[in-house]
Design an enzyme around this catalytic site. Structure first.
Site, short mmCIF file in Angstrom:
data_model
loop_
_atom_site.label_atom_id
_atom_site.label_comp_id
_atom_site.label_asym_id
_atom_site.label_seq_id
_atom_site.Cartn_x
_atom_site.Cartn_y
_atom_site.Cartn_z
N LYS A 282 -57.23 50.72 -108.91
CA LYS A 282 -56.60 50.69 -110.22
C LYS A 282 -55.16 51.19 -110.16
O LYS A 282 -54.29 50.69 -110.85
CB LYS A 282 -57.38 51.55 -111.22
CG LYS A 282 -56.78 51.59 -112.61
CD LYS A 282 -56.73 50.21 -113.24
CE LYS A 282 -56.11 50.24 -114.62
NZ LYS A 282 -55.90 48.87 -115.15
N LYS B 199 -54.07 37.46 -112.88
CA LYS B 199 -55.40 37.77 -113.43
C LYS B 199 -56.47 36.98 -112.70
O LYS B 199 -57.50 37.50 -112.30
CB LYS B 199 -55.44 37.46 -114.93
CG LYS B 199 -54.72 38.46 -115.81
CD LYS B 199 -55.45 39.76 -115.98
CE LYS B 199 -55.03 40.94 -115.18
NZ LYS B 199 -53.73 41.33 -114.87
N ASN C 146 -56.57 62.87 -102.15
CA ASN C 146 -56.08 61.56 -102.59
C ASN C 146 -54.61 61.52 -102.22
O ASN C 146 -53.85 62.39 -102.58
CB ASN C 146 -56.26 61.39 -104.11
CG ASN C 146 -55.56 60.12 -104.61
OD1 ASN C 146 -55.48 59.13 -103.86
ND2 ASN C 146 -55.03 60.14 -105.81
N GLY C 147 -54.23 60.49 -101.45
CA GLY C 147 -52.82 60.35 -101.07
C GLY C 147 -52.70 59.96 -99.61
O GLY C 147 -53.67 59.55 -98.98
N CYS D 49 -57.51 57.12 -104.25
CA CYS D 49 -58.88 57.64 -104.24
C CYS D 49 -59.09 58.48 -105.50
O CYS D 49 -58.16 58.73 -106.25
CB CYS D 49 -59.08 58.54 -103.02
SG CYS D 49 -58.68 57.75 -101.46
N ARG E 284 -60.94 53.92 -108.91
CA ARG E 284 -59.79 54.32 -108.07
C ARG E 284 -60.02 54.01 -106.60
O ARG E 284 -59.11 54.10 -105.78
CB ARG E 284 -59.50 55.81 -108.25
CG ARG E 284 -59.22 56.23 -109.68
CD ARG E 284 -59.07 57.74 -109.79
NE ARG E 284 -57.94 58.20 -109.02
CZ ARG E 284 -56.68 58.24 -109.46
NH1 ARG E 284 -56.43 57.84 -110.69
NH2 ARG E 284 -55.70 58.65 -108.71
N GLU F 150 -56.82 38.12 -108.82
CA GLU F 150 -57.31 39.46 -108.44
C GLU F 150 -58.78 39.68 -108.80
O GLU F 150 -59.42 40.57 -108.25
CB GLU F 150 -56.44 40.56 -109.04
CG GLU F 150 -56.45 40.66 -110.54
CD GLU F 150 -55.59 41.83 -111.03
OE1 GLU F 150 -55.44 42.83 -110.33
OE2 GLU F 150 -55.05 41.71 -112.15
N GLU G 160 -48.46 36.16 -114.97
CA GLU G 160 -49.54 37.10 -115.26
C GLU G 160 -50.88 36.38 -115.27
O GLU G 160 -51.88 36.90 -114.77
CB GLU G 160 -49.28 37.79 -116.60
CG GLU G 160 -50.37 38.74 -117.07
CD GLU G 160 -50.67 39.88 -116.11
OE1 GLU G 160 -49.93 40.08 -115.13
OE2 GLU G 160 -51.70 40.54 -116.29
N HIS H 74 -39.88 19.88 -106.95
CA HIS H 74 -39.14 20.30 -105.75
C HIS H 74 -40.08 20.72 -104.62
O HIS H 74 -39.71 21.54 -103.78
CB HIS H 74 -38.17 21.43 -106.12
CG HIS H 74 -37.14 21.00 -107.11
ND1 HIS H 74 -36.09 20.16 -106.79
CD2 HIS H 74 -37.05 21.22 -108.44
CE1 HIS H 74 -35.37 19.92 -107.87
NE2 HIS H 74 -35.93 20.56 -108.89
C1 AGP Z 1 -52.78 44.24 -112.51
O1 AGP Z 1 -53.93 43.65 -113.08
C2 AGP Z 1 -53.11 45.08 -111.30
N1 AGP Z 1 -54.09 46.05 -111.56
C3 AGP Z 1 -51.86 45.64 -110.65
O2 AGP Z 1 -51.00 44.58 -110.36
C4 AGP Z 1 -51.09 46.68 -111.51
O3 AGP Z 1 -50.51 46.05 -112.61
C5 AGP Z 1 -49.98 47.28 -110.64
O4 AGP Z 1 -50.59 47.92 -109.53
C6 AGP Z 1 -49.11 48.29 -111.39
O5 AGP Z 1 -49.89 49.37 -111.81
P1 AGP Z 1 -49.27 50.39 -112.88
O6 AGP Z 1 -49.04 49.61 -114.12
O7 AGP Z 1 -50.31 51.46 -113.04
O8 AGP Z 1 -47.98 50.92 -112.31
#
Ligand code: AGP
Length: 603
Positions: free
Chosen positions: A598, A481, A100-101, A2, A27, A484, A477, A500
């Protein structure tokens, strides 16, 4: 995860809080709310949904105050509802809290309070903090907060106000980020710098269990024993504009386009330092017998790419581990193990736990982090910062790219120390790395072709990303991308693995993105391309397209020449743009994808 913000000063706190929450919406955006002190009571406005819902409510019913706290939520305990939105008040509405947490022992704590007749109004874990504070409050809010946090298990970043001390804002944190901004117009607390940067670039980073007591004209710091603390005041060097979208429709596109510059900045930060030694220069890997890289998400994929580079250059075995797995596996590591933690935010709970697990077993830890002063940056034995600047979009792009170049440089350094690389070879590789920003710029010029091609890919049910060796690593990767931000299912496969089982899934209306930069395996990946085309797939080939046979099913994007160990830095630019434009064609909220945040500060 958050976002929290607070303000006390000589201006109206409400617009400051609302504007700050806009900068923190990445966030979490399930609900938003704020509480201000007005005429002897707290005025609390909180609504389910995006911040715009709260904003409209406040426009219709304006409020103002010199002090307030705000929150934007990513729900963990309790669905997104008005009642579960923060801030939370105690049962007497005397103490307001934003959190937050995660409070792991909230059930035991709330049951004790309920047994004493205290009624809870939400399903959240966070409310227990406000209820506990009111239960223990005897006239000193700082004393009360110390008593409360000593009972909490879990993670927190807190902003607290108390009706009996209306000029005071209290902040404390454990395992989650919290910064304190100071200016002549007032004092701020926030989860992240962009929320306050419009007002001040002078900040303090709060450390775990340090307490900040803010009033209109001053900030005092104390430790958990109430002893005064002196803390270093830091100056943020990047502008608030750099945390703005500017002319771009989304932060993600802006951050993709920023890659040449931030790659250059990051490369310069570790290579063009003249005689100034950097951490990388001072690291001596020869005393270690094992290298582990651990991270989450895109940062983990950077580690998978790096495994190929380290193993090729250093001729050592490298283990790459998902931090969420590493933290629980009782890893076979010791003081001869070098553990690299990669994290954009430096606050990812799983990666923090992996770092602490590694340190508890005596390993030496190096973190590669983007957010200055973050937990992983501070707690690792060594830290190298990527110079990506603030990355706002949930989908990581420029941070990922800068992680790659730092890992390349580290691998080269270690290879030299291990006697596997001559000075001449080292210089040759360094020169290649320095060409990456310019080659990324050239690639970004193909944005129109990628945008057009992506528009034809919106309807595909299944998308496969295939590659071999280092191309398989970057395929991971590319797949993430797309998943997500477009919500389309996709998977990354090692090309040789198709036969396989997975090739059973290839049919008409299947899209395959093949990455082919690995020259010695080019014929192999091209046979994979032919296999999937013959079964009805449409293929986008990225990389070496020299021997691709003409086919209306096959499109391709060639890459500038570069040592294939560094080719992921180029192929990823195409993969990022591809994912972005597919999602853009679907009209999705690319910067804030559903269910995501994020920084994942929870397990
Ligand atoms: C990647 O596009 C995502 N936002 C997510 O997988 C991110 O890379 C992952 O949560 C790790 O975050 P960080 O690099 O802040 O540790």
């Amino acid at each position: 995860m958050c976002g929290i913000i607070g303000y006390v000063g000589n201006e109206n706190a409400v617009p400051i809080i609302v504007e700050g929450l806009k900068k923190l919406e990445y966030r979490g955006y399930d609900s938003a709310g704020l509480a201000v002190y007005a005429d002897g009571a707290f005025e609390v406005v909180k609504r389910k949904g995006r911040l715009s819902v709260l904003e409209k409510e406040i426009e219709q019913n304006p409020i103002s105050s010199f002090i307030g706290i705000g929150h934007t939520r990513w729900a963990t305990h309790g669905n997104p509802t008005d009642e579960n939105a923060h801030p939370h008040l105690g049962h007497q509405s005397k103490i307001a809290v934003v959190h937050n947490g995660i409070i792991e022992n909230y059930k035991q704590l709330s049951e004790k309070l309920t047994a004493k007749g205290i009624k809870f109004s939400s399903e959240t874990d966070s409310e227990v903090i406000a209820q506990l504070a009111e239960y223990y409050y005897k006239g000193d809010i700082m004393e009360t907060i110390i008593e409360v946090v000593n009972k909490l298990e879990g993670s927190y970043a807190l902003g607290i106000m108390c009706l009996d001390e209306p000029d005071t804002l209290i902040a404390i944190k454990k395992d989650n980020p919290l910064i304190i901004g100071v200016s002549e117009h007032g004092q701020f607390i926030a989860s992240d710098v962009p929320a306050v940067l419009k007002h001040t670039n002078k900040i303090y980073h709060l450390n775990d269990k340090e307490i900040a007591v803010l009033s209109e004209g001053a900030v005092q710091f104390y430790n958990i024993d109430k002893e005064p603390l002196q803390k270093p005041l830091e100056t943020i060097t990047w502008s608030s504009e750099s945390a703005e979208k500017g002319r771009y429709p989304h932060f993600m596109l802006k951050e993709i386009m920023e890659q040449p510059k931030v790659l250059s900045d990051t490369i310069n930060s570790v290579l063009n330092r003249g005689n100034n030694k950097t951490i990388i220069d001072n690291l001596d890997f020869s005393q270690f017998n094992k290298l582990v890289i651990t991270a989450c998400g895109s940062a983990y994929h950077a580690g998978v790419v790096a495994k190929n580079v380290f193993e090729q250059l250093c001729r050592i075995t490298v283990e790459v581990e998902l931090a969420s797995e590493f933290r629980y596996k009782d890893a076979v590591i010791d003081d001869k193990t070098f553990v690299v933690l990669v994290s954009q935010s430096g606050e990812t709970a799983d990666t923090i736990a992996a770092m602490r697990e590694a340190k508890s077993k005596g390993a030496v830890t190096l973190s590669i982090v983007n957010v200055v002063g973050s937990t992983i940056a501070k707690e690792a034995d060594f830290c190298i910062y990527t110079a990506a600047g603030p990355e706002i979009a949930v989908a990581s792009t420029k941070a990922f790219s800068t992680q790659l170049v730092l890992l390349y440089v580290l691998a080269i350094r270690f290879a030299v120390q291990l006697g596997k690389l001559s000075q001449g070879a080292e210089q040759q590789l360094i020169s290649e790395i320095k060409t990456i920003p310019g080659k990324a710029t050239d690639l970004l010029k193909q944005v129109d072709f990628i945008q057009k091609y992506a528009a034809t890919c919106v309807g595909y049910k299944n998308v496969f990303f295939i590659g071999r060796n280092i191309d398989y690593a970057i395929a991971l990767e590319g797949s993430l991308k797309l998943k997500e931000i477009s919500y389309m299912h996709s998977e990354a496969y090692a090309g040789g693995e198709l036969k396989h089982g997975t090739i059973a899934l290839i049919e008409e209306n299947t899209l395959v993105v093949a990455i082919s930069t690995c020259k010695r395996l080019y014929s192999k990946i091209m046979s994979n391309v032919r296999q999937v085309i013959s079964r009805g797939a449409k293929v986008l080939l990225i990389g070496d397209c020299s021997a691709s046979e003409p086919s209306d099913k096959l499109s391709y994007i060639s890459l500038p020449e570069i040592n294939e160990l560094f080719s992921p830095s180029l192929s990823v630019v195409v993969l990022q743009l591809f994912g972005y434009y597919v999602a853009a064609n679907k009209g999705l909220d690319i910067d804030k994808p559903r269910n995501l945040a994020k920084c994942v500060t929870v397990e």
